[in-house]
Design a protein around this motif. Structure first.
Motif, mmCIF file in Angstrom:
data_model
loop_
_atom_site.group_PDB
_atom_site.id
_atom_site.type_symbol
_atom_site.label_atom_id
_atom_site.label_comp_id
_atom_site.label_asym_id
_atom_site.label_seq_id
_atom_site.Cartn_x
_atom_site.Cartn_y
_atom_site.Cartn_z
ATOM 1 N N CYS A 119 25.046 59.069 69.750
ATOM 2 C CA CYS A 119 23.745 58.818 70.379
ATOM 3 C C CYS A 119 22.982 57.721 69.642
ATOM 4 O O CYS A 119 22.379 56.841 70.276
ATOM 5 N N THR A 136 18.894 53.790 78.843
ATOM 6 C CA THR A 136 19.958 54.275 77.956
ATOM 7 C C THR A 136 19.378 54.959 76.725
ATOM 8 O O THR A 136 19.895 55.983 76.266
ATOM 9 N N ALA A 140 19.854 58.827 75.851
ATOM 10 C CA ALA A 140 20.558 59.136 74.599
ATOM 11 C C ALA A 140 19.724 60.071 73.726
ATOM 12 O O ALA A 140 20.268 60.968 73.065
#
Length: 223
Positions: A119, A136, A140
């Motif tokens: 992550c 994103t 994450a």
């Protein structure tokens, strides 16, 4: 390019972002190696459990104080009783379930660490590309919150269940005479609270990133 994008693009040159990226990548590699060793160690212990394996277990046994005080250095407070809380030895005939559950606890902790690194890798890659508030990053961070909470809680619970399945291990300890008030009974079910706090903080941070992404979209085209 909008003003927020221009400021975000400056993050590409930040050495701290590159450092986190390298550390996350290295953590993934180290975690993969550790996971292999955990699995290999579990297989080896299962194969030799009848003849004896190195094992560390918890207990709560009081021991007498030494007859003479130490000449120098720290010493036990008079009137109190020390206790042995952990032992290491070669043990035979441990249940296979105890070995498997203990190894699974270690494996889950290692895989959780790997998931955290993955992550962070995604977040730092997006930031390094000049897109700190891309979807994103927020996704994450949400995934990271779930991994921290589920992973470390599961590892703790597996370790507790492994202790429940472990039988009493016969051994010789110094004879104790007197009274002793120890800790609560071993095997009491409990789970750490810090993963909940960490997961909540990461979820809040993900919300901040999603909000900032919306602001960036609104500011696109503004001078």
């Amino acid at each position: 390019m909008s003003v927020p994008d221009e400021r975000a693009a400056a993050l590409r040159q930040k050495s701290s972002v590159s450092f986190v990226f390298v550390v996350a990548l290295g953590t993934i590699v180290v975690s993969a190696v550790r996971a292999w060793f955990v699995v290999a160690g579990m297989v080896d212990q299962l194969a030799h459990r009848t003849t004896g394996i190195d094992w560390t277990w918890s207990l709560e046994e009081p021991i007498d104080q030494p007859s003479a005080s130490a000449a120098a250095g720290a010493s036990i407070v008079p009137g109190t009783t020390p206790a042995v809380t952990e032992m290491i030895g070669r043990v035979q005939d441990l249940p296979a379930a105890t070995i498997v559950l203990h190894s699974l606890s270690e494996l889950v902790a290692v895989l959780t660490t790997m998931g955290i690194a993955v992550c962070l890798l995604l977040v730092t890659r997006s930031i390094g590309d000049g897109r700190p508030f891309a979807r994103t990053c927020s996704r994450a961070l949400v995934t990271l919150a779930v991994i921290v909470f589920v992973g470390f809680e599961a590892a703790t619970i597996l370790e507790l269940v492994a202790r429940f399945t472990q039988p009493a291990i016969a051994g010789t300890l110094p004879e104790f005479s007197g009274s002793y008030t120890g800790h609560p009974e071993r095997g009491q079910l409990s789970a750490p609270f810090w993963p909940v706090v960490a997961a909540a903080g990461l979820a809040a941070l993900a919300s901040v990133f999603r909000t900032a992404d919306g602001y960036r979209d609104d500011a696109t085209g503004l001078v």
